[in-house]
Write an enzyme that holds these catalytic residues in place. Structure first.
Site, PDB file in Angstrom:
ATOM      1  CE1 TYR A   1      -4.088  -1.988   1.209  1.00 18.02           C
ATOM      2  CE2 TYR A   1      -2.349  -3.326   2.189  1.00 18.02           C
ATOM      3  CZ  TYR A   1      -3.663  -3.175   1.786  1.00 18.02           C
ATOM      4  OH  TYR A   1      -4.549  -4.205   1.958  1.00 18.02           O
TER       5      TYR A   1
ATOM      6  CG  ASP B   1     -11.333   6.060   7.296  1.00 14.45           C
ATOM      7  OD1 ASP B   1     -12.130   6.766   7.945  1.00 14.45           O
ATOM      8  OD2 ASP B   1     -11.704   5.127   6.558  1.00 14.45           O
TER       9      ASP B   1
ATOM     10  NE  ARG C   1      -9.991   1.174   8.284  1.00 14.83           N
ATOM     11  CZ  ARG C   1     -11.142   0.713   8.781  1.00 14.83           C
ATOM     12  NH1 ARG C   1     -11.930   1.528   9.467  1.00 14.83           N
ATOM     13  NH2 ARG C   1     -11.498  -0.535   8.612  1.00 14.83           N
TER      14      ARG C   1
END
Length: 305
Positions: A66, A80, A179
């Site tokens: 990611y 988030d 997250r």
């Protein structure tokens, strides 16, 4: 129609939304995704079609990569940018590049995470986000996850301001919540934090460069070129160990027979891809749990004729 479609998931859609839309575009029901991506997250979502749905779980189990952004200074209910502010604390001192990299090093390897309250993890048959929406408290199960590496993408040496942001790239194993990783970064730096942006750039061997958008999929389908963009199911299990077999053994494998463990596979753990000399994957085998020296099929991909 069968194969793996590397989809570029758009922001604002769930993984299930993508599957629903693709069933209509491709005019087939046998479509499945390979692990959920949050609605606000974009990026690589391999979609399995037809026979390739048999390997979906192995793509889900493979490594992911990611690129994301952390905002230091306040945390949110969802961890988030979509959530409500929970805690706020102004950054009252400069944060150096060395401090951030030191935090990354602390979070590399096997770590323990507690899934976000707004997540799809099930507790007593109900997903955590269902408890959250009802305002009910529930104990969240912690779990071990694997972080292979974290890289700081910004080049600056010092970060100043009441709120600061920095971008990172992370390679990790199954079940990692990025997250939560962002929140953990903030905690180690001494401040509340949340993940303010995230894109999945790799899932198994599929990269963002391989992906098509939903409009592009619709276009190639209408032009009759969908077979040109589908990847063979072998792509989804390319990271697993492989063992080539002859035609005689291949027929046994297609019929799900147990086999003596080849000497070359005695020290191999986990699933093994049994493939032909032409690299066609026929089945996935594992060591028999009760019979030493025997391997057994855990997933037959091509049935004997």
């Amino acid at each position: 129609m069968e194969g793996i479609l590397p989809l570029l998931k758009p922001k604002g859609m769930t993984s299930h939304d993508c599957v629903f839309k693709l069933r209509k575009i491709l005019r087939t029901k046998k479509v499945g995704h390979t692990g959920t991506l949050d609605p606000e997250v974009t990026g690589v979502l391999p979609i399995c079609i037809g026979r390739a749905t048999k390997v979906a779980e192995y793509i889900t189990d493979a490594g992911k990569e990611y690129e994301g952004e952390v905002t230091i200074g306040f945390s949110t209910t969802t961890e988030d940018a979509s959530g409500e502010v929970v805690e706020e604390k102004k950054v009252d001192k400069p944060i150096t590049r060395e401090e951030i990299i030191a935090v990354f090093q602390q979070l590399t390897g096997e770590i323990v995470q507690t899934p976000p309250l707004y997540s799809a993890v099930k507790v007593n048959g109900k997903r955590l986000y269902e408890y959250a929406r009802l305002g009910q408290e529930v104990e969240r199960p912690s779990r071990k996850v694997r972080i292979d590496r974290i890289t700081l993408l910004n080049e600056q040496e010092v970060y100043n301001g009441e709120r600061i942001t920095f971008r990172f790239r992370v390679a990790c194993g199954k079940g990692t919540y990025i997250r939560t990783l962002a929140v953990m970064m903030g905690e180690l730096l001494g401040y509340p934090a949340h993940m303010s942006d995230l894109t999945r750039i790799r899932s198994a061997d599929f990269t963002i460069e391989d992906c098509l958008t939903l409009p592009q999929v619709e276009e190639v389908m209408n032009e009759g070129r969908i077979a040109d963009v589908l990847k063979p199911l072998e792509w989804g299990i390319s990271y697993l160990p492989k063992y080539q077999i002859n035609d005689k053994v291949a027929m046994k494998v297609k019929n799900g027979a147990v086999l003596p463990t080849p000497e070359e596979l005695e020290s191999v753990s986990g699933p093994i891809v049994m493939e032909t000399v032409n690299n066609q994957a026929l089945a996935l085998y594992i060591h028999h749990p009760d019979k030493p020296g025997i391997i057994k099929p855990t997933k037959v991909l091509y049935i004997g004729e």
